[in-house]
Design an enzyme around this catalytic site. Sequence first.
Site, PDB file in Angstrom:
ATOM      1  N   ASP A 172       7.282   1.272  -4.910  1.00  0.00           N
ATOM      2  CA  ASP A 172       8.008   1.706  -6.101  1.00  0.00           C
ATOM      3  C   ASP A 172       8.309   3.200  -5.994  1.00  0.00           C
ATOM      4  OD1 ASP A 172       5.754   3.208  -7.097  1.00  0.00           O
ATOM      5  OD2 ASP A 172       5.014   1.450  -8.179  1.00  0.00           O
ATOM      6  N   MET A 229      -0.841  -4.001  -5.827  1.00  0.00           N
ATOM      7  CA  MET A 229      -1.793  -2.963  -6.198  1.00  0.00           C
ATOM      8  C   MET A 229      -2.363  -3.274  -7.581  1.00  0.00           C
ATOM      9  SD  MET A 229      -1.182   1.127  -6.772  1.00  0.00           S
ATOM     10  CE  MET A 229      -0.802   1.525  -5.076  1.00  0.00           C
ATOM     11  N   TYR A 258       2.972   0.119 -10.975  1.00  0.00           N
ATOM     12  CA  TYR A 258       2.181  -0.860 -10.216  1.00  0.00           C
ATOM     13  C   TYR A 258       3.098  -1.917  -9.598  1.00  0.00           C
ATOM     14  CZ  TYR A 258      -2.140   1.107 -12.128  1.00  0.00           C
ATOM     15  OH  TYR A 258      -3.200   1.935 -12.453  1.00  0.00           O
ATOM     16  N   TYR A 263      -3.901   1.941  -0.909  1.00  0.00           N
ATOM     17  CA  TYR A 263      -3.479   3.169  -0.230  1.00  0.00           C
ATOM     18  C   TYR A 263      -4.040   3.222   1.193  1.00  0.00           C
ATOM     19  CZ  TYR A 263      -1.759   5.308  -4.591  1.00  0.00           C
ATOM     20  OH  TYR A 263      -1.064   5.600  -5.722  1.00  0.00           O
ATOM     21  N   ASP A 275       2.645 -14.672   6.661  1.00  0.00           N
ATOM     22  CA  ASP A 275       1.552 -15.126   7.517  1.00  0.00           C
ATOM     23  C   ASP A 275       0.856 -16.346   6.905  1.00  0.00           C
ATOM     24  OD1 ASP A 275      -0.580 -15.373   9.290  1.00  0.00           O
ATOM     25  OD2 ASP A 275      -1.015 -13.222   9.303  1.00  0.00           O
ATOM     26  N   HIS A 299       3.373 -10.749  14.611  1.00  0.00           N
ATOM     27  CA  HIS A 299       2.487 -11.527  13.748  1.00  0.00           C
ATOM     28  C   HIS A 299       1.342 -10.651  13.243  1.00  0.00           C
ATOM     29  CE1 HIS A 299      -0.939 -14.419  13.178  1.00  0.00           C
ATOM     30  NE2 HIS A 299      -0.027 -14.854  12.326  1.00  0.00           N
ATOM     31  N   ASN A 359       4.206  -1.873  -6.380  1.00  0.00           N
ATOM     32  CA  ASN A 359       4.128  -1.880  -4.926  1.00  0.00           C
ATOM     33  C   ASN A 359       3.691  -3.249  -4.427  1.00  0.00           C
ATOM     34  OD1 ASN A 359       4.471   1.089  -4.703  1.00  0.00           O
ATOM     35  ND2 ASN A 359       2.550   1.056  -5.825  1.00  0.00           N
TER      36      ASN A 359
END
Length: 146
Positions: free
Chosen positions: A30, A76, A136, A118, A66, A22, A138
């Site tokens: 990407d 991102m 973009y 990052y 979650d 958890h 990710n």
Amino acid sequence: MLRGIPKILSPELLKALCEMGHSDRLVIADGNFPAESMGKDAIVIRMDGHGVPEILDAILQVFPLDTYTDKPVQLMELMDRDKGKIATPIWDTYKEIVAKYDERGAEAVGNIDRFDFYDEAKKVYCIIATSESAVYANVMLQKGVV
């Protein structure tokens, strides 16, 4: 082989997903993401030849998000100089996929600054390196309770 498990989920990836607890996080990266350098303390799984949407969809079939955080899916954010110049239609695809598996739908998806992304990626349990060519693209997922 197992029944009910998407075929794209390799034994290596299934093991990592099972090991996660958890609030542990993973990144589906990407093709431009520096997976190996960001993942020095993480499990890095290569899924060359696949894009992020198909992997995201497969993972969410077995991976609960979650419910103790408002935004268990993080994208991102575009850099200021890219805003208005670069389109990110893949984000809408991600929101549609998330909505199939989480009742919060697009509300479960947030954005964080590129460099904060990052920094957070350096702390994740697993990074999945893909051949996704969208920029973009990710996405970070935070695991919930089964």
